[in-house]
Design an enzyme around this catalytic site. Structure first.
Site, mmCIF file in Angstrom:
data_model
loop_
_atom_site.group_PDB
_atom_site.id
_atom_site.type_symbol
_atom_site.label_atom_id
_atom_site.label_comp_id
_atom_site.label_asym_id
_atom_site.label_seq_id
_atom_site.Cartn_x
_atom_site.Cartn_y
_atom_site.Cartn_z
ATOM 1 N N ILE A 226 -24.839 47.536 24.703
ATOM 2 C CA ILE A 226 -26.248 47.906 24.728
ATOM 3 C C ILE A 226 -26.335 49.403 24.470
ATOM 4 O O ILE A 226 -25.561 50.188 25.039
ATOM 5 C CB ILE A 226 -26.879 47.583 26.100
ATOM 6 C CG1 ILE A 226 -26.705 46.100 26.430
ATOM 7 C CG2 ILE A 226 -28.356 47.978 26.128
ATOM 8 C CD1 ILE A 226 -27.439 45.161 25.517
ATOM 9 N N GLU A 227 -27.282 49.836 23.646
ATOM 10 C CA GLU A 227 -27.367 51.244 23.279
ATOM 11 C C GLU A 227 -27.411 52.185 24.470
ATOM 12 O O GLU A 227 -26.907 53.299 24.413
ATOM 13 C CB GLU A 227 -28.614 51.505 22.405
ATOM 14 C CG GLU A 227 -28.568 50.879 21.029
ATOM 15 C CD GLU A 227 -29.352 49.592 20.975
ATOM 16 O OE1 GLU A 227 -30.199 49.449 20.091
ATOM 17 O OE2 GLU A 227 -29.110 48.720 21.840
ATOM 18 N N ALA A 228 -28.037 51.736 25.558
ATOM 19 C CA ALA A 228 -28.188 52.602 26.732
ATOM 20 C C ALA A 228 -26.848 53.057 27.300
ATOM 21 O O ALA A 228 -26.780 54.075 27.985
ATOM 22 C CB ALA A 228 -28.994 51.890 27.811
#
Length: 526
Positions: A337-339
């Protein structure tokens, strides 16, 4: 300064923010957002007319389409002068101000924004990258400017050693607003109840390097010292701490330990967790996925390889892991996930962004290092528009501002990009049965167009860089090669001329060895 001097009433803390300041906020959608500080700041403006003309600079969009919540609390006309962010669609107030040309607004890719905080923290002028070349952010296109008022060029085109790059300017941050979990007896802040870290240290240091202030909102105060390996913000760089004992982990959950690694949720309990989130998410507009979407996900899942590093976009791509199980493909993958999370099971609704049982949590800038380095094997993403050059638009629908998020980084760097979307939208009627697809009525909104409204992913760039690019719909599959758009597969039951070629505004290359998609995909249950 002692801890007692740094813990402030929220009204004291927001007095550190002055008119025309550049305010950097560490958050992701509705998660990790310092809402207590935002509410007080917005109320001060409504009562006193100060501070005015603020600039906001942040990565992910900070909203959930609820008026007055999250970033909407500080999105009043006159309070805001400029916004730089990667996603706008759920930020109601800022999106409206941008659409009405009342503020400067710029849409930049999430990765360069994240990396720009790191550059600002080191007093560097900015970052050089190929991310964004030939997309809307390229100065040869719209520069990422969302309206006529936005005249700056935040990403400049440069040539170094015969190669093109974009130079993204680092922000000059005056105030950083960050949310953590605990401030310890020494004034250090840890993030043990947050679903992820994002970029707290580099965001804070971007302010400190510019002589600015750092405000941190936390849930609790500890009378003991935190373990040094849990501290993400040292006391030395914090100017004010605001304590909110009612701080929520997400908009609907006080605290879920399976998001943080404190507890590993048994696999058998995960479906029930998804049901609970769906129940708690009021008015999210989520609907059960149609069989047509499952068909697309099943074909897309055929692109998976054992042990692949994978990123999933929202919508149809979210169905790919379950589709892989259905068709017997390996589900041994490293979901990212980009986060900043690796592994685990993502959740949606008003807890979107959180992940059950993640295996690793790192800062967002480091996660984008992973993507930009080429480690990402495959990204499954959606598409609103695709043109004859293989360009994809997800960031603007006519005059409607949406934003690009991490899409540009993912599609620029993945070894394989798989775009998953229905052939048309708005009233498309199909029949899927007995291993065949029948088109009864075309949708009102074609996804394949003569020219996309905005280039979020460049077909030319991917072809030149050697990436494999695939477009999966319910009725056919295209590939973008150096020769152009190639029609490589067709669904059983579909008429090539009537259902595909006559619906396209461009002429694809039709392979003489045109394959038929697997008939197994076109049934309710496999």
């Amino acid at each position: 300064m002692s801890l007692n001097n740094k813990i402030m009433d929220v009204k004291e803390a927001i007095d550190l923010i002055k008119s025309r300041d550049c305010v950097a906020i560490n958050g992701f959608g509705s998660l990790c957002f310092p809402e207590t500080v935002a509410i007080a700041l917005g109320q001060k403006f409504l009562e006193q007319g100060q501070p005015r003309d603020l600039s906001y600079y942040f990565g992910a969009g900070l909203g959930e389409s609820q008026e007055g919540r999250l970033i909407d609390a500080i999105s009043h006309e006159g309070m805001v002068r400029r916004v730089v962010a990667s996603h706008f669609i759920k930020m109601l107030g800022l999106k409206k101000l941008a659409a009405e040309n009342k503020i400067e607004a710029y849409n930049l890719p999430y990765g360069p924004i994240s990396h720009s905080f790191r550059a600002a923290a080191a007093k560097q002028p900015g970052i050089l990258t190929k991310v964004g070349l030939k997309t809307f952010v390229d100065p040869r296109n719209s520069r990422g400017a969302l309206n006529d008022r936005s005249t700056d060029t935040l990403a400049e085109l440069m040539e170094i050693g015969g190669e093109e790059f974009l130079f993204y300017k680092a922000p000059k941050v005056d105030v950083a607003i960050i949310r953590g979990t605990t401030v310890d007896v020494n004034g250090n802040v840890s993030f043990e109840h947050e679903a992820f870290y994002l970029d707290p240290y580099s965001t804070a240091m971007a302010a400190k390097a510019n002589g600015g202030k750092v405000i941190v909102q936390v849930e609790r105060v500890s009378a003991t010292a935190s373990h040094p390996r849990t501290v993400k913000l040292p006391a030395a760089i914090i100017d004010a701490v605001v304590v909110d004992g009612e701080q929520m982990q997400t908009m609907i959950e006080k605290y879920e330990p399976a998001y943080t690694g404190e507890f590993v949720m048994p696999a058998a309990d995960i479906p029930k967790k998804h049901e609970t989130i769906a129940h708690l998410t009021s008015g999210s507009g989520k609907k059960p996925r149609e069989l047509l979407h499952k068909v697309i996900a099943r074909r897309a899942a055929m692109e998976l390889a054992d042990g692949a590093v994978v990123n999933l976009g929202i919508g149809v791509p979210e169905l790919v892991p379950n589709a892989a199980k259905e068709i017997g493909m390996s589900t041994n993958m490293y979901l990212t996930i980009e986060a900043g999370l690796i592994g685990g099971t993502p959740v949606g609704g008003l807890s979107f962004g959180a992940v059950l049982n993640p295996e690793m949590c790192q800062e967002t800038s480091s996660q984008f290092d992973l993507y930009d380095s080429g480690i990402l094997d495959i990204t499954f993403v959606g598409a609103m528009q695709v043109d004859g050059a293989g360009n994809v638009n997800v960031s603007r629908a006519g005059d409607k501002i949406i934003g690009v998020g991490g899409f540009v980084n993912l599609t620029a760097s993945a070894k394989k990009a798989v775009f998953c979307f229905p052939f048309s939208g708005g009233g498309l009627k199909t029949e899927i049965a007995n291993g065949k697809l029948t088109i009864h009525q075309e949708g009102m909104y074609p996804k394949f167009v003569d020219k996309v409204d905005e280039i979020s992913a460049s077909g030319d760039f991917r072809a030149e860089e050697g990436g494999l690019t695939i477009y999966v719909t319910e009725r056919c599959v295209f590939e973008r090669t150096r020769d152009g758009m190639v029609l490589s597969e067709i669904a059983p039951g579909v008429d090539l001329q009537k259902d595909i070629l006559d619906q396209l505004p461009f002429a694809p290359i039709v392979l003489p060895t045109l394959k038929e998609m697997d008939a197994r995909f076109f049934q309710e249950e496999l």
